[in-house]
Write an enzyme that holds these catalytic residues in place. Structure first.
Site, PDB file in Angstrom:
ATOM      1  N   GLU A   1       0.826  -1.212   0.000  1.00 39.30           N
ATOM      2  CA  GLU A   1       0.000   0.000   0.000  1.00 39.30           C
ATOM      3  C   GLU A   1       0.860   1.261   0.000  1.00 39.30           C
ATOM      4  O   GLU A   1       0.454   2.301  -0.515  1.00 39.30           O
ATOM      5  CB  GLU A   1      -0.933  -0.008   1.221  1.00 39.30           C
ATOM      6  CG  GLU A   1      -2.360   0.345   0.873  1.00 39.30           C
ATOM      7  CD  GLU A   1      -3.354   0.070   1.994  1.00 39.30           C
ATOM      8  OE1 GLU A   1      -4.290  -0.694   1.751  1.00 39.30           O
ATOM      9  OE2 GLU A   1      -3.199   0.614   3.105  1.00 39.30           O
TER      10      GLU A   1
ATOM     11  N   HIS B   1       8.327 -26.517   1.446  1.00 39.76           N
ATOM     12  CA  HIS B   1       7.629 -27.649   0.829  1.00 39.76           C
ATOM     13  C   HIS B   1       6.465 -27.172  -0.023  1.00 39.76           C
ATOM     14  O   HIS B   1       5.556 -27.936  -0.316  1.00 39.76           O
ATOM     15  CB  HIS B   1       7.157 -28.614   1.927  1.00 39.76           C
ATOM     16  CG  HIS B   1       8.312 -29.170   2.705  1.00 39.76           C
ATOM     17  ND1 HIS B   1       8.924 -30.355   2.382  1.00 39.76           N
ATOM     18  CD2 HIS B   1       9.000 -28.668   3.761  1.00 39.76           C
ATOM     19  CE1 HIS B   1       9.930 -30.572   3.216  1.00 39.76           C
ATOM     20  NE2 HIS B   1      10.003 -29.554   4.065  1.00 39.76           N
TER      21      HIS B   1
ATOM     22  N   LYS C   1     -13.982   1.192  -2.988  1.00 37.82           N
ATOM     23  CA  LYS C   1     -14.769   1.607  -1.811  1.00 37.82           C
ATOM     24  C   LYS C   1     -16.008   2.367  -2.271  1.00 37.82           C
ATOM     25  O   LYS C   1     -17.113   2.140  -1.781  1.00 37.82           O
ATOM     26  CB  LYS C   1     -13.932   2.527  -0.919  1.00 37.82           C
ATOM     27  CG  LYS C   1     -13.135   1.821   0.144  1.00 37.82           C
ATOM     28  CD  LYS C   1     -12.613   2.861   1.120  1.00 37.82           C
ATOM     29  CE  LYS C   1     -11.539   2.313   2.016  1.00 37.82           C
ATOM     30  NZ  LYS C   1     -10.929   3.324   2.857  1.00 37.82           N
TER      31      LYS C   1
HETATM   32  O1  PA5 Z   1      -3.093   1.630   6.101  1.00 37.43           O
HETATM   33  C1  PA5 Z   1      -4.185   2.143   5.915  1.00 37.43           C
HETATM   34  O2  PA5 Z   1      -4.361   3.359   5.942  1.00 37.43           O
HETATM   35  C2  PA5 Z   1      -5.408   1.266   5.666  1.00 37.43           C
HETATM   36  O3  PA5 Z   1      -5.067  -0.075   5.565  1.00 37.43           O
HETATM   37  C3  PA5 Z   1      -6.400   1.432   6.802  1.00 37.43           C
HETATM   38  O4  PA5 Z   1      -5.794   1.070   8.008  1.00 37.43           O
HETATM   39  C4  PA5 Z   1      -7.643   0.584   6.583  1.00 37.43           C
HETATM   40  O5  PA5 Z   1      -8.240   0.923   5.361  1.00 37.43           O
HETATM   41  C5  PA5 Z   1      -8.650   0.809   7.702  1.00 37.43           C
HETATM   42  O6  PA5 Z   1      -8.939   2.161   7.837  1.00 37.43           O
HETATM   43  P1  PA5 Z   1      -9.577   2.744   9.130  1.00 37.43           P
HETATM   44  O7  PA5 Z   1      -8.613   2.621  10.237  1.00 37.43           O
HETATM   45  O8  PA5 Z   1      -9.895   4.156   8.805  1.00 37.43           O
HETATM   46  O9  PA5 Z   1     -10.809   1.930   9.393  1.00 37.43           O
END
Ligand code: PA5
Length: 462
Positions: free
Chosen positions: A294, A323, A436
């Site tokens: 990410e 394995h 989303k």
């Molecule tokens: O790293 C990130 O920003 C995302 O993976 C968020 O943690 C994830 O989308 C969850 O978001 P939130 O904490 O707003 O629910």
């Protein structure tokens, strides 16, 4: 001390098509790295830079509040249920898996010293959710709902179900079974928490989900299950001090970031495999996969040019995946850099008894499982180098609060440095927004009519 061995990523070992002249590259990049490290530390307090995670090792106040709450509720709950997803869950589950006694949830209350069992509900599969709800006694369950935005559909739908159940079971007292971790001002969860009067903790400003494990996001659950949060924070702080060093020869996070970056951009190693030789560290790979993917998988650089970069992270576990995946790693496409995590000293020793004389197994008798797992890590690394596959090895002295926290923080700095080398925004995730929005549209959220319309058209043709 956490150590990085990068010899097997060097061209001397794996050849110049697949490895780097590491000494030469360190010399070439030493000024750039010094600039990156200095800049990260210089700009970390500037609002909007999203670098506040670099201050989490110094947050005495959070530590104090978290410990106070944990001691207040000690012995009151049999279960701790964490609701969260992505960065709000992965760090917590990685650390708990590493540091709690193995099979924690199966231990008796006495064996857990009165600390609760812990469940991370980080998905919205109705079958597993119902399955878990069937075994939880709500009166004895503390629910920690974690969402920085306060509006993530998965987490909030979980929360709506759980809150409803708690209220039905416990009447007006249900609020005592909820603690919310969210932004200090914004988001629906913040509004609900204030309206309803829940105990709350804050996800600090300028700390993104995937960098939040050492804020209350992780520290609260850790304290609630009895982990030594002081040691965790000490591990983060010591690692931070070590990694403030702008000298590439002294900074293992910068070294590993550079090696990954160059192997990707110069040698086509566009896959980053994380392979701990420790079951307790298995979810570090899941956490790292999110952090690396990410943070670094971006289509634009900082100047807005199209780049479409980022290594694909792959999760593996030593020795299990020897394995399963090693055949591919040795003989398949030579497009990976594999990171081993090796544990120097395990907490316990397991002796293999000398009970068979057959040649095929007799040699194992009298040795320890400890020796076997590390022998397998070493031999796999060497075999990979025979096939000219680059690897690096991170060695931690033990799996404990101090070293696991240091390892995680080191990987965070490594990611931050890699992001600067790639010249991208490490802290955004525009690529997850579109799906989303479509989900909001499919679920009928107000204001998403346009997306719903586009989606209906696309679904008709795809
Ligand atoms: O790293 C990130 O920003 C995302 O993976 C968020 O943690 C994830 O989308 C969850 O978001 P939130 O904490 O707003 O629910």
């Amino acid at each position: 001390m956490l150590q990085l061995n990068c010899k097997n990523a060097d061209e001397k070992v794996v050849g110049s098509d697949n490895g780097l002249n590491i000494q030469y590259e360190f010399e070439q990049y030493k000024d750039k790295i010094a600039e990156i490290i200095t800049n990260l530390n210089r700009t970390k307090d500037i609002p909007g830079e999203w670098l506040q995670w670099m201050n989490l090792g110094y947050s005495e106040e959070t530590l104090w509040y978290v410990k106070e709450y944990a001691s207040m509720v000690k012995d009151r709950f049999e279960n701790l249920l964490i609701l969260g997803i992505g960065g709000s869950a992965l760090g917590g589950s990685a650390v708990c898996e590493a540091l709690l006694k193995p099979y924690w949830n199966m231990l008796s209350e006495q064996e857990r010293n009165g600390y609760p069992r812990i469940f991370f509900l980080d998905n919205i599969d109705p079958d597993t959710m119902n399955g878990l709800f069937d075994i939880l006694d709500w009166e004895k369950t503390l629910v920690n709902v974690i969402t920085k935005s306060g509006s993530t559909a998965e987490t909030m739908s979980q929360f709506m179900i759980v809150k409803d159940r708690l209220e039905k079971e416990l009447g007006d007292n249900y609020r005592r079974n909820i603690v919310a971790t969210t932004d200090k001002n914004v988001g629906v969860l913040r509004q609900i928490a204030e309206q309803e009067g829940y105990k709350t903790f804050v996800v600090p400003d300028d700390v993104g989900g995937r960098f939040s494990v050492f804020s209350a996001v992780g520290l609260l659950p850790f304290a609630l299950v009895g982990l030594d949060v002081d040691e965790i924070i000490r591990g983060v702080k010591d690692m931070d001090l070590q990694l403030k060093n702008p000298d590439i020869y002294q900074n293992i996070a910068a070294q590993n970031a550079l090696i990954h970056y160059l192997l990707d951009t110069k040698k086509g190693k566009n896959i980053s495999v994380m392979m701990p030789y420790s079951s307790r560290l298995r979810y570090i790979s899941d956490w790292y996969a999110q952090l690396w993917a990410e943070s670094l998988g971006k289509n634009k650089d900082k100047q807005g040019n199209d780049v479409n970069i980022g290594q694909t992270p792959v999760k593996a576990l030593g020795v299990t995946d020897q394995h399963s995946q090693i055949q591919l790693y040795n003989e398949g496409p030579n497009n990976k850099i594999i990171s081993f995590i090796r544990v120097e000293n395990f907490d316990t020793t397991l002796q293999i008894p000398n009970i068979f004389e057959y040649t095929g197994v007799g040699y194992l008798g009298g040795k320890t499982i400890n020796r076997l797992i590390n022998a397998e890590a070493d031999s796999t690394r060497v075999a990979l180098s025979d096939y000219c596959r680059p690897t690096v090895t991170l060695t931690i002295p033990r799996v404990n609060e101090y070293y696991v926290a240091g390892l995680i923080y080191m990987l965070e700095i490594q990611t931050a440095v890699a992001g600067e080398l790639y010249n991208i925004n490490t802290y955004n995730q525009p690529g997850v927004e579109q799906a989303k929005n479509y989900t909001y549209a499919l679920m009928g959220r107000a204001g998403y009519d346009e997306s719903a319309h586009i989606l209906r058209e696309k679904m008709a043709v795809i």
